[in-house]
Design a protein around this motif. Sequence first.
Motif, PDB file in Angstrom:
ATOM      1  N   LYS A  30       3.768   8.437  -4.472  1.00  0.00           N
ATOM      2  CA  LYS A  30       3.487   9.419  -5.538  1.00  0.00           C
ATOM      3  C   LYS A  30       4.773   9.741  -6.309  1.00  0.00           C
ATOM      4  CE  LYS A  30       1.598  14.103  -6.197  1.00  0.00           C
ATOM      5  NZ  LYS A  30       2.810  14.814  -6.639  1.00  0.00           N
ATOM      6  N   VAL A  31       5.849  10.000  -5.591  1.00  0.00           N
ATOM      7  CA  VAL A  31       7.144  10.310  -6.224  1.00  0.00           C
ATOM      8  C   VAL A  31       7.626   9.126  -7.058  1.00  0.00           C
ATOM      9  CG1 VAL A  31       9.614  10.604  -5.707  1.00  0.00           C
ATOM     10  CG2 VAL A  31       7.919  12.092  -4.622  1.00  0.00           C
ATOM     11  N   ILE A  32       7.514   7.936  -6.508  1.00  0.00           N
ATOM     12  CA  ILE A  32       7.944   6.725  -7.219  1.00  0.00           C
ATOM     13  C   ILE A  32       7.174   6.569  -8.522  1.00  0.00           C
ATOM     14  CG2 ILE A  32       7.988   4.189  -7.126  1.00  0.00           C
ATOM     15  CD1 ILE A  32       8.456   4.510  -4.050  1.00  0.00           C
ATOM     16  N   LYS A  33       5.868   6.755  -8.460  1.00  0.00           N
ATOM     17  CA  LYS A  33       5.031   6.616  -9.661  1.00  0.00           C
ATOM     18  C   LYS A  33       5.349   7.699 -10.695  1.00  0.00           C
ATOM     19  CE  LYS A  33       1.104   4.233  -7.540  1.00  0.00           C
ATOM     20  NZ  LYS A  33      -0.335   4.303  -7.176  1.00  0.00           N
ATOM     21  N   GLU A  34       5.652   8.896 -10.233  1.00  0.00           N
ATOM     22  CA  GLU A  34       5.968   9.995 -11.153  1.00  0.00           C
ATOM     23  C   GLU A  34       7.289   9.724 -11.884  1.00  0.00           C
ATOM     24  OE1 GLU A  34       5.758  13.362  -8.549  1.00  0.00           O
ATOM     25  OE2 GLU A  34       3.615  13.685  -8.927  1.00  0.00           O
ATOM     26  N   ILE A  35       8.282   9.225 -11.156  1.00  0.00           N
ATOM     27  CA  ILE A  35       9.570   8.901 -11.783  1.00  0.00           C
ATOM     28  C   ILE A  35       9.384   7.789 -12.811  1.00  0.00           C
ATOM     29  CG2 ILE A  35      11.865   7.912 -11.381  1.00  0.00           C
ATOM     30  CD1 ILE A  35      11.894   9.430  -8.693  1.00  0.00           C
ATOM     31  N   GLN A  36       8.649   6.745 -12.430  1.00  0.00           N
ATOM     32  CA  GLN A  36       8.420   5.630 -13.364  1.00  0.00           C
ATOM     33  C   GLN A  36       7.643   6.089 -14.595  1.00  0.00           C
ATOM     34  OE1 GLN A  36       5.381   3.968 -14.097  1.00  0.00           O
ATOM     35  NE2 GLN A  36       6.089   2.019 -14.955  1.00  0.00           N
TER      36      GLN A  36
ATOM     37  N   ASN B  36      14.515  20.405  -3.810  1.00  0.00           N
ATOM     38  CA  ASN B  36      13.424  20.708  -2.876  1.00  0.00           C
ATOM     39  C   ASN B  36      13.353  19.752  -1.682  1.00  0.00           C
ATOM     40  OD1 ASN B  36      12.340  22.943  -4.397  1.00  0.00           O
ATOM     41  ND2 ASN B  36      11.621  21.444  -5.887  1.00  0.00           N
ATOM     42  N   LYS B  37      14.350  18.846  -1.594  1.00  0.00           N
ATOM     43  CA  LYS B  37      14.431  17.898  -0.469  1.00  0.00           C
ATOM     44  C   LYS B  37      13.119  17.112  -0.283  1.00  0.00           C
ATOM     45  CE  LYS B  37      18.595  18.865   1.222  1.00  0.00           C
ATOM     46  NZ  LYS B  37      19.653  17.850   1.395  1.00  0.00           N
ATOM     47  N   VAL B  38      12.558  16.651  -1.374  1.00  0.00           N
ATOM     48  CA  VAL B  38      11.280  15.924  -1.335  1.00  0.00           C
ATOM     49  C   VAL B  38      11.500  14.495  -0.838  1.00  0.00           C
ATOM     50  CG1 VAL B  38       9.352  15.062  -2.729  1.00  0.00           C
ATOM     51  CG2 VAL B  38      10.340  17.312  -3.214  1.00  0.00           C
TER      52      VAL B  38
ATOM     53  N   LEU C 234       2.476  -3.827  -0.005  1.00  0.00           N
ATOM     54  CA  LEU C 234       3.918  -3.972   0.153  1.00  0.00           C
ATOM     55  C   LEU C 234       4.648  -2.651  -0.119  1.00  0.00           C
ATOM     56  CD1 LEU C 234       4.535  -7.459  -1.526  1.00  0.00           C
ATOM     57  CD2 LEU C 234       4.792  -6.896   0.907  1.00  0.00           C
ATOM     58  N   MET C 235       4.186  -1.903  -1.104  1.00  0.00           N
ATOM     59  CA  MET C 235       4.799  -0.607  -1.404  1.00  0.00           C
ATOM     60  C   MET C 235       4.537   0.404  -0.288  1.00  0.00           C
ATOM     61  SD  MET C 235       6.673  -0.723  -4.031  1.00  0.00           S
ATOM     62  CE  MET C 235       6.909   1.035  -4.250  1.00  0.00           C
ATOM     63  N   GLU C 236       3.335   0.373   0.241  1.00  0.00           N
ATOM     64  CA  GLU C 236       3.010   1.262   1.367  1.00  0.00           C
ATOM     65  C   GLU C 236       3.913   0.953   2.564  1.00  0.00           C
ATOM     66  OE1 GLU C 236      -0.822   2.446   4.211  1.00  0.00           O
ATOM     67  OE2 GLU C 236      -1.059   0.997   2.591  1.00  0.00           O
ATOM     68  N   GLN C 237       4.096  -0.340   2.852  1.00  0.00           N
ATOM     69  CA  GLN C 237       4.957  -0.758   3.964  1.00  0.00           C
ATOM     70  C   GLN C 237       6.418  -0.389   3.705  1.00  0.00           C
ATOM     71  OE1 GLN C 237       4.284  -5.001   4.650  1.00  0.00           O
ATOM     72  NE2 GLN C 237       2.089  -4.683   4.331  1.00  0.00           N
TER      73      GLN C 237
ATOM     74  N   ARG D  61       2.187   3.573 -17.404  1.00  0.00           N
ATOM     75  CA  ARG D  61       2.915   4.590 -16.641  1.00  0.00           C
ATOM     76  C   ARG D  61       2.233   4.902 -15.321  1.00  0.00           C
ATOM     77  NH1 ARG D  61       3.720   9.192 -21.119  1.00  0.00           N
ATOM     78  NH2 ARG D  61       4.628  10.308 -19.373  1.00  0.00           N
ATOM     79  N   GLY D  62       2.999   4.849 -14.235  1.00  0.00           N
ATOM     80  CA  GLY D  62       2.486   5.221 -12.923  1.00  0.00           C
ATOM     81  C   GLY D  62       1.425   4.301 -12.368  1.00  0.00           C
ATOM     82  N   VAL D  63       1.387   3.082 -12.871  1.00  0.00           N
ATOM     83  CA  VAL D  63       0.358   2.120 -12.449  1.00  0.00           C
ATOM     84  C   VAL D  63       1.033   0.850 -11.939  1.00  0.00           C
ATOM     85  CG1 VAL D  63      -1.614   0.745 -13.203  1.00  0.00           C
ATOM     86  CG2 VAL D  63      -1.223   3.001 -14.218  1.00  0.00           C
ATOM     87  N   TYR D  64       0.689   0.440 -10.732  1.00  0.00           N
ATOM     88  CA  TYR D  64       1.215  -0.831 -10.223  1.00  0.00           C
ATOM     89  C   TYR D  64       0.683  -1.966 -11.088  1.00  0.00           C
ATOM     90  CZ  TYR D  64       2.695   1.556  -5.909  1.00  0.00           C
ATOM     91  OH  TYR D  64       3.298   2.381  -4.999  1.00  0.00           O
ATOM     92  N   ARG D  65       1.509  -2.967 -11.264  1.00  0.00           N
ATOM     93  CA  ARG D  65       1.131  -4.085 -12.139  1.00  0.00           C
ATOM     94  C   ARG D  65      -0.089  -4.842 -11.583  1.00  0.00           C
ATOM     95  NH1 ARG D  65       3.321  -8.800  -9.829  1.00  0.00           N
ATOM     96  NH2 ARG D  65       4.988  -8.387  -8.330  1.00  0.00           N
TER      97      ARG D  65
END
Length: 239
Positions: free
Chosen positions: A88-94, A81-83, A131-134, A105-109
Motif C-alpha cells: 500500500k505504501v509503495i503504491k501510494e508513493i508511486q 509515524n514510523k510506518v 513477487l511484490m508480496e514476497q 498510478r498505483g497500479v502494477y503493470r
Amino acid sequence: MLRELNSYRPLTEGELLRLREEFLINFTYNSNAIEGNTLTLQETALILKEGITIDRKPLKDHLEAVGHKEAWLYVEELVKNKVQISEKVIKEIQSLVLMDRREDRGVYRRVPVTIMGAAYTPPQPYLVPSLMEQLVKKYQEMIALHIIERISNFHLAFETIHPFLDGNGRTGRLLLNLELMKEGYPPINIKFADRRRYYEAFISYSKGNDSTEMVSLIGEYLLEELRKYLEIIRNANEI
C-alpha cells in the motif's frame, strides 16, 4: 559518526528547514535526471521554490519535479509515524511520483517491459503481484541485517521486479530514503553523475544476486551525508 552527530545541540527548526529544502532540490534533480528528465538543477529549484514554468521544457518534466516533491513530503510523514513498508505504501508513493500519468498510478503493470541497456529482463506481469508480496515479507524478516544491507537488497530486488509501468526508479530511491531515515540516518542523494556505477550494481545483482556493489555505493553516500551534517552542526555549535 551517527552517535557523535546526535550528541550535539540540535539545529533550529529554521536551520533544518533550509537543509531539507536544499536536499529536496538536489535529490529531485538527480533522481529525475537519472530517469531522463531534462531540467537542470537551477530549473528544478525554480519550479519547486517559486512555481515558475520553464520556457521550452516539456510539461512532463515540470510535473515530474512537482510529483517527486509531493512524494518526498509524504515520505517525511511516513518517517515521522514510523510506518512500515507495505505494498500500500509503495503504491501510494508511486502514485505521487507519477503525477503526469494518472491512469498508471498505483497500479502494477499488466504488460511485459524491457529496460534499455539493462542486462536483465523484468519478470512477466502476471508474476508481479506475488513477487511484490514476497519482497515485502522478506524485507520485514531481514531484521537481523544492518539497514544498509537490508535496504540495498530490497532496492535491487524492487527495481529488478520493475513492478510499475513507470516511476520505478524514483519510487525505489524514495523507499530507500524512507528506511534510512526511520533508522535515524540522513537521506542520501544518488547523483546523476554516478549513474553508471549505480547501473553496474544492478548488473552485478542480476548475474548472481550479488548486492556488494549497491551496499558499497549506499554506504559511501551515507558516509558522505553524515560527514556533511557533522561539519554543519559542529560549525553551528561553535558559533
